[in-house]
Motif scaffolding. Structure first.
Motif, mmCIF file in Angstrom:
data_model
loop_
_atom_site.group_PDB
_atom_site.id
_atom_site.type_symbol
_atom_site.label_atom_id
_atom_site.label_comp_id
_atom_site.label_asym_id
_atom_site.label_seq_id
_atom_site.Cartn_x
_atom_site.Cartn_y
_atom_site.Cartn_z
ATOM 1 N N UNK A 89 1.199 -8.749 -0.788
ATOM 2 C CA UNK A 89 0.589 -9.538 0.267
ATOM 3 C C UNK A 89 1.013 -8.942 1.607
ATOM 4 N N UNK A 90 0.069 -8.550 2.465
ATOM 5 C CA UNK A 90 0.435 -7.936 3.750
ATOM 6 C C UNK A 90 1.351 -8.841 4.576
ATOM 7 N N UNK A 91 2.230 -8.201 5.325
ATOM 8 C CA UNK A 91 3.220 -8.898 6.129
ATOM 9 C C UNK A 91 4.614 -8.469 5.732
ATOM 10 N N UNK A 92 5.456 -8.184 6.710
ATOM 11 C CA UNK A 92 6.838 -7.733 6.455
ATOM 12 C C UNK A 92 6.845 -6.469 5.596
ATOM 13 N N UNK A 93 5.878 -5.565 5.857
ATOM 14 C CA UNK A 93 5.754 -4.369 5.021
ATOM 15 C C UNK A 93 6.953 -3.443 5.143
ATOM 16 N N UNK A 94 7.538 -3.331 6.328
ATOM 17 C CA UNK A 94 8.699 -2.454 6.476
ATOM 18 C C UNK A 94 9.878 -2.988 5.668
ATOM 19 N N UNK A 95 10.068 -4.311 5.715
ATOM 20 C CA UNK A 95 11.133 -4.925 4.912
ATOM 21 C C UNK A 95 10.866 -4.723 3.426
ATOM 22 N N UNK A 96 9.612 -4.878 3.026
ATOM 23 C CA UNK A 96 9.252 -4.680 1.617
ATOM 24 C C UNK A 96 9.603 -3.268 1.164
ATOM 25 N N UNK A 97 9.240 -2.273 1.966
ATOM 26 C CA UNK A 97 9.511 -0.894 1.590
ATOM 27 C C UNK A 97 11.012 -0.631 1.491
ATOM 28 N N UNK A 98 11.773 -1.141 2.455
ATOM 29 C CA UNK A 98 13.219 -0.930 2.437
ATOM 30 C C UNK A 98 13.844 -1.623 1.233
ATOM 31 N N UNK A 99 13.448 -2.867 0.968
ATOM 32 C CA UNK A 99 13.986 -3.581 -0.178
ATOM 33 C C UNK A 99 13.661 -2.896 -1.486
ATOM 34 N N UNK A 100 12.459 -2.360 -1.585
ATOM 35 C CA UNK A 100 12.067 -1.622 -2.787
ATOM 36 C C UNK A 100 12.963 -0.394 -2.972
ATOM 37 N N UNK A 101 13.239 0.306 -1.878
ATOM 38 C CA UNK A 101 14.072 1.505 -1.969
ATOM 39 C C UNK A 101 15.528 1.165 -2.258
ATOM 40 N N UNK A 102 15.987 -0.003 -1.835
ATOM 41 C CA UNK A 102 17.323 -0.455 -2.228
ATOM 42 C C UNK A 102 17.380 -0.667 -3.735
ATOM 43 N N UNK A 103 16.364 -1.322 -4.286
ATOM 44 C CA UNK A 103 16.352 -1.595 -5.724
ATOM 45 C C UNK A 103 16.252 -0.318 -6.538
ATOM 46 N N UNK A 104 15.713 0.749 -5.943
ATOM 47 C CA UNK A 104 15.591 2.028 -6.625
ATOM 48 C C UNK A 104 16.846 2.891 -6.489
#
Length: 275
Positions: free
Chosen positions: A51-66
């Motif tokens: 869902x669009x919104x907070x996309x930069x946070x989403x990308x960073x959180x995804x990379x933390x989980x990886x």
């Protein structure tokens, strides 16, 4: 009614509603689901439906989980890429995570219902995490855990409009909300929460509780472990692998948190026995 809805997470779609008078035409607000491409150090890494919104946070959180990012200092820069047909976020990372990113470089489609992560086993998660969650001595009163689903629900503005968004919230040990995010994907909502904290230099998230609106899957426990979160609570059931990973990683896992009651599946010592 038109589609001029200010919230980028919501659009209006026509429908026919069945009632006492049969089918009648109407409009409804529905949650947006759209692709986001994540690039790392100039190369495509993943595509996720969100869902669009907070996309930069989403990308960073995804990379933390990886395991690509373990601290704010690993993130040199991040931003939206202009001029692309779709939504693209590009991140520049340094440190051990840059090697991880190159090893796992891929361009895959990730659904909003289930994220695809590079860490697919308990051994991989417990080895890759930079934080020893088992050493976190936080104590949380049972009444705090019992109240979190209500606090989370009260912050779900998108769900009020659409009925179609999951939520994740980060709370202090005494129940104060730090950040709440929504998304069509439960894992995306968690990534947005973790990314928000990471970009503010708050990793690891020791002493905090992660409350989620759905079930507790292996993937959500994995994300908590990679972010250093010691307590994960869900309003619905955990999976067997989620319980196994929580036990191994030292995470207190709470399920069926609703109506004032809950089940504690792992590491119950963090719940204040004096309450």
């Amino acid at each position: 009614m038109t589609e001029a809805v200010a919230n980028p997470a919501v659009v209006v779609r026509p429908l026919h509603r069945h009632g006492a008078d049969g089918l009648t035409a109407a409009d409804d607000q529905v949650a947006v689901e759209a692709p986001l491409e994540i690039r790392v150090n100039g190369r495509g890494y993943a595509v996720t439906m969100r869902t669009p919104g907070d996309d930069l946070d989403l990308a960073v959180g995804f990379l933390v989980s990886e395991g690509v990012i373990g601290a704010a200092s690993d993130l040199v820069g991040i931003g939206a890429v202009e001029g692309e047909e779709g939504d693209v976020v590009a991140a520049s990372v340094v440190g051990p995570g840059a090697v991880v990113a190159m090893d796992r470089q891929r361009h895959v489609y990730t659904t909003s219902s289930c994220g695809v992560c590079g860490l697919a086993s308990i051994e991989a998660v417990t080895t890759a995490s930079r934080f020893d969650v088992a050493l976190d001595g936080v104590v949380v009163a049972p009444e705090v855990i019992a109240a979190l689903p209500t606090s989370l629900r009260e912050a779900q503005a998108g769900f009020d409009s659409t009925g179609g968004l999951h939520a994740a919230g980060l709370f202090t040990a005494d129940g104060r909300p730090v950040v709440v995010r929504e998304d069509v994907g439960r894992h995306n909502a968690v990534d947005k929460v973790v990314g928000h904290a990471t970009r503010r230099g708050a990793l690891p998230l020791g002493g905090h509780v992660l409350q989620v609106s759905g079930r507790a899957s292996f993937e959500l426990v994995q994300k908590a472990a990679m972010a250093g979160i010691p307590v994960l609570a869900a309003v619905s059931a955990p999976s067997s692998l989620a319980v196994d990973l929580a036990e191994s990683a030292g995470i207190t896992l709470v399920g069926f948190s609703r109506g004032g009651g809950f089940n504690v599946y792992t590491h119950p010592a963090r719940l204040d026995p004096r309450s």
